[in-house]
Design a protein around this motif. Structure first.
Motif, short mmCIF file in Angstrom:
data_model
loop_
_atom_site.label_atom_id
_atom_site.label_comp_id
_atom_site.label_asym_id
_atom_site.label_seq_id
_atom_site.Cartn_x
_atom_site.Cartn_y
_atom_site.Cartn_z
N CYS A 1 -1.85 1.23 -4.81
CA CYS A 1 -1.44 -0.06 -4.26
C CYS A 1 -0.99 -0.97 -5.39
CB CYS A 1 -2.56 -0.71 -3.44
SG CYS A 1 -3.84 -1.53 -4.40
N THR B 1 -8.69 1.95 6.84
CA THR B 1 -10.05 1.61 6.44
C THR B 1 -10.05 0.41 5.51
OG1 THR B 1 -10.80 3.90 6.64
CG2 THR B 1 -12.15 2.44 5.31
N PHE B 2 -9.13 0.41 4.55
CA PHE B 2 -9.00 -0.73 3.64
C PHE B 2 -8.69 -2.01 4.42
CE2 PHE B 2 -5.86 -3.47 1.51
CZ PHE B 2 -6.67 -4.01 0.51
N ASN C 1 -2.63 6.73 -1.98
CA ASN C 1 -3.50 6.71 -3.16
C ASN C 1 -3.05 5.72 -4.24
OD1 ASN C 1 -5.12 8.66 -2.04
ND2 ASN C 1 -4.23 10.36 -3.19
N PHE D 1 -9.62 0.15 -3.51
CA PHE D 1 -8.62 -0.90 -3.25
C PHE D 1 -9.33 -2.23 -3.04
CE2 PHE D 1 -5.26 2.05 -1.09
CZ PHE D 1 -4.88 2.52 -2.33
N SER E 1 -9.61 6.06 -3.43
CA SER E 1 -10.49 5.61 -2.36
C SER E 1 -10.04 4.24 -1.88
CB SER E 1 -11.94 5.54 -2.86
OG SER E 1 -12.74 4.78 -1.97
N GLU E 2 -10.04 4.05 -0.56
CA GLU E 2 -9.69 2.75 -0.01
C GLU E 2 -10.75 1.71 -0.37
OE1 GLU E 2 -8.10 2.84 4.11
OE2 GLU E 2 -8.34 5.00 3.93
N LEU F 1 0.82 -1.21 0.00
CA LEU F 1 0.00 0.00 0.00
C LEU F 1 0.86 1.26 0.00
CD1 LEU F 1 -2.51 -1.30 2.67
CD2 LEU F 1 -3.05 -0.91 0.26
N THR G 1 0.08 0.67 5.76
CA THR G 1 -1.10 -0.03 6.30
C THR G 1 -1.86 0.84 7.30
OG1 THR G 1 0.24 -1.10 8.02
CG2 THR G 1 -0.04 -2.29 5.94
N ASN H 1 -3.83 3.47 5.40
CA ASN H 1 -4.97 2.85 4.72
C ASN H 1 -5.72 1.90 5.65
OD1 ASN H 1 -4.66 3.66 1.69
ND2 ASN H 1 -2.60 3.08 2.32
#
Length: 238
Positions: free
Chosen positions: A156, A211-212, A154, A180, A176-177, A151, A206, A209
């Motif tokens: 990955c 939320t992902f 913005n 992903f 947007s996560e 990651l 990590t 990100n």
């Protein structure tokens, strides 16, 4: 020995200055709506003259690439192969090659000519590499079906691996996560990786990100964070 490490990402530049294997300085720049047009180019100029370097290591995570089996030698077709995935401009992009002997694949990728020339004009030892190759070389593969996700800000990149064979690699620019998550789950459905039988591994930004990561945990059984970037410790640069 002073080493400058440079990581180019979507609308971003991260640099590290290492002295005798210790990171003494690290900073990132990212383009936003208020940034001047040539932000990354100007910041690169500033970094290159910060001090006298003995070596420069450059990693490109820009998503102009193609993946081929090791031994493919029709290098003149590199631009055409990349053009299947992304638009290329031969006048503004330098064609590069990175080989991964561990998994017997090679990456053709392009790098902006103006950045390339600024770095080469310093007449210092320079090593260029593609993030996918560096990422792949850092993977310890054990299980049958695995998804390895690195990651960025913005962005990955991820590998799908089955029995130590690369099934798929992709490098995505997303804002947007949730995107992903959509791309990862869509990929699973297309390559026949069952959620319960697949092991997931995450690296890089990590925490940024989160939320992902938390959403992915709702869908998959086996998720392990291998590396979380913290100041002076960047997964791709270290």
């Amino acid at each position: 020995m002073n080493i400058l490490n440079l990581l180019f990402t979507k609308d971003g530049l991260t640099y590290q200055i290492a002295r005798n294997k210790s990171i003494v300085e690290e900073k990132s720049y990212f383009v936003n709506e208020e940034s001047p047009e040539n932000l990354i180019s100007d910041k690169l100029d500033e970094v290159l003259i910060k001090q006298r370097f003995d070596e420069i290591h450059v990693i490109s995570a820009l998503n102009h690439f193609t993946l081929m089996p090791e031994g493919f030698s029709q290098h003149e077709t590199g631009f055409d192969l990349i053009a299947f995935n992304a638009p290329v401009d031969k006048e503004k992009e330098e064609l590069m090659l990175s080989i991964n002997e561990k998994f017997k694949v090679q990456f053709y990728y392009t790098f902006p000519k103006d950045f390339y020339r600024k770095i080469k004009d310093l007449a210092l030892p320079v090593n260029f590499n593609f993030s996918g190759e560096k990422f792949l070389n850092s993977i310890h593969n054990k299980n049958n079906k695995e998804i390895h996700i690195n990651l960025y800000h913005n962005q990955c990149e991820f590998f799908a691996i089955d029995n130590k064979k690369i099934i798929l690699y992709n490098n995505l620019d997303v804002n947007s996560e949730v995107d992903f998550l959509y791309f990862i789950m869509f990929t699973l459905s297309k390559i026949g990786f069952g959620i319960n039988e697949t092991n997931f591994f995450a690296y890089g930004e990590t925490t940024e990100n989160e939320t992902f990561i938390s959403e992915l945990q709702k869908f998959v059984k086996n998720l392990k964070i291998i590396f979380d970037n913290i100041p002076n410790k960047n997964f791709i640069l270290n």
